[in-house]
Design a protein around this motif. Structure first.
Motif, mmCIF file in Angstrom:
data_model
loop_
_atom_site.group_PDB
_atom_site.id
_atom_site.type_symbol
_atom_site.label_atom_id
_atom_site.label_comp_id
_atom_site.label_asym_id
_atom_site.label_seq_id
_atom_site.Cartn_x
_atom_site.Cartn_y
_atom_site.Cartn_z
ATOM 1 N N ASP A 50 49.393 43.692 48.288
ATOM 2 C CA ASP A 50 49.591 43.227 46.919
ATOM 3 C C ASP A 50 48.252 43.116 46.180
ATOM 4 O OD1 ASP A 50 52.339 43.099 47.277
ATOM 5 O OD2 ASP A 50 52.294 41.005 47.894
ATOM 6 N N LEU A 51 47.207 42.717 46.899
ATOM 7 C CA LEU A 51 45.876 42.675 46.297
ATOM 8 C C LEU A 51 45.393 44.079 45.962
ATOM 9 C CD1 LEU A 51 43.960 39.986 48.387
ATOM 10 C CD2 LEU A 51 44.932 39.766 46.100
ATOM 11 N N THR A 52 45.661 45.014 46.841
ATOM 12 C CA THR A 52 45.274 46.402 46.609
ATOM 13 C C THR A 52 45.980 46.959 45.380
ATOM 14 O OG1 THR A 52 44.893 46.730 48.972
ATOM 15 C CG2 THR A 52 45.205 48.714 47.641
ATOM 16 N N LEU A 53 47.271 46.699 45.269
ATOM 17 C CA LEU A 53 48.033 47.167 44.113
ATOM 18 C C LEU A 53 47.562 46.500 42.827
ATOM 19 C CD1 LEU A 53 51.624 47.297 45.625
ATOM 20 C CD2 LEU A 53 50.195 49.241 44.971
ATOM 21 N N MET A 54 47.271 45.212 42.875
ATOM 22 C CA MET A 54 46.790 44.498 41.694
ATOM 23 C C MET A 54 45.436 45.056 41.261
ATOM 24 S SD MET A 54 47.205 42.297 39.291
ATOM 25 C CE MET A 54 48.675 41.464 39.831
ATOM 26 N N ALA A 55 44.557 45.292 42.223
ATOM 27 C CA ALA A 55 43.237 45.845 41.901
ATOM 28 C C ALA A 55 43.380 47.212 41.234
ATOM 29 C CB ALA A 55 42.387 45.946 43.161
ATOM 30 N N ALA A 56 44.247 48.051 41.765
ATOM 31 C CA ALA A 56 44.455 49.381 41.184
ATOM 32 C C ALA A 56 45.012 49.275 39.764
ATOM 33 C CB ALA A 56 45.385 50.203 42.062
ATOM 34 N N SER A 57 45.941 48.357 39.559
ATOM 35 C CA SER A 57 46.530 48.166 38.238
ATOM 36 C C SER A 57 45.490 47.674 37.229
ATOM 37 C CB SER A 57 47.683 47.166 38.332
ATOM 38 O OG SER A 57 48.201 46.871 37.067
ATOM 39 N N LEU A 58 44.692 46.691 37.629
ATOM 40 C CA LEU A 58 43.651 46.161 36.743
ATOM 41 C C LEU A 58 42.591 47.219 36.456
ATOM 42 C CD1 LEU A 58 43.231 42.611 38.279
ATOM 43 C CD2 LEU A 58 44.234 43.172 36.041
ATOM 44 N N ASP A 59 42.201 47.965 37.482
ATOM 45 C CA ASP A 59 41.190 49.000 37.301
ATOM 46 C C ASP A 59 41.697 50.073 36.337
ATOM 47 O OD1 ASP A 59 38.508 49.958 38.257
ATOM 48 O OD2 ASP A 59 39.742 51.721 38.732
ATOM 49 N N ASP A 60 42.966 50.438 36.461
ATOM 50 C CA ASP A 60 43.549 51.428 35.568
ATOM 51 C C ASP A 60 43.556 50.908 34.118
ATOM 52 O OD1 ASP A 60 45.058 53.922 35.029
ATOM 53 O OD2 ASP A 60 46.692 52.522 34.578
ATOM 54 N N ALA A 61 43.968 49.667 33.945
ATOM 55 C CA ALA A 61 44.014 49.069 32.599
ATOM 56 C C ALA A 61 42.626 49.009 31.979
ATOM 57 C CB ALA A 61 44.643 47.690 32.651
ATOM 58 N N VAL A 62 41.642 48.612 32.755
ATOM 59 C CA VAL A 62 40.273 48.512 32.254
ATOM 60 C C VAL A 62 39.736 49.905 31.931
ATOM 61 C CG1 VAL A 62 37.908 47.974 32.976
ATOM 62 C CG2 VAL A 62 39.732 46.307 33.323
ATOM 63 N N GLY A 63 40.079 50.883 32.745
ATOM 64 C CA GLY A 63 39.642 52.252 32.497
ATOM 65 C C GLY A 63 40.156 52.804 31.181
ATOM 66 N N LYS A 64 41.320 52.353 30.768
ATOM 67 C CA LYS A 64 41.926 52.823 29.518
ATOM 68 C C LYS A 64 41.354 52.121 28.292
ATOM 69 C CE LYS A 64 46.173 54.251 31.698
ATOM 70 N NZ LYS A 64 47.598 53.965 31.917
ATOM 71 N N LEU A 65 40.595 51.061 28.489
ATOM 72 C CA LEU A 65 40.015 50.324 27.353
ATOM 73 C C LEU A 65 38.916 51.120 26.642
ATOM 74 C CD1 LEU A 65 39.697 46.707 28.772
ATOM 75 C CD2 LEU A 65 41.366 47.562 27.121
ATOM 76 N N GLY A 66 38.271 51.995 27.377
ATOM 77 C CA GLY A 66 37.148 52.736 26.806
ATOM 78 C C GLY A 66 37.514 53.638 25.644
#
Length: 83
Positions: free
Chosen positions: A66-82
């Motif tokens: 669940d931590l791995t999935l959360m990290a991937a989700s947050l990383d994806d969201a942050v990547g789209k902020l640019g």
């Protein structure tokens, strides 16, 4: 990857529910509220707080995957902020 499982775990292990995962100058880190009010993190964008993380996970004691999935989700969201 800017946000990984270790960073999510660090936020989850923070003592204060107001501790936050923040972005500053292209880097992610965990900071307490006192640090966020200081000059070193002026202008940092808060991604989410520990309390919000626990709410999203549904528990303060999630399974490692669940931590791995959360990290991937947050990383994806942050990547789209640019933009």
């Amino acid at each position: 990857m800017m946000i990984d499982e270790a960073l999510v775990r660090e936020l989850l292990d923070a003592a204060d529910d107001d501790s936050a995962l923040v972005l500053l100058e292209g880097r992610a880190r965990v900071a307490g509220q006192a640090a966020l009010r200081g000059d070193d993190l002026r202008g940092a964008a808060v991604v989410l707080t520990r309390a919000e993380l626990v709410d999203r996970l549904g528990t303060a004691y999630p399974a490692p995957q669940d931590l791995t999935l959360m990290a991937a989700s947050l990383d994806d969201a942050v990547g789209k902020l640019g933009g």
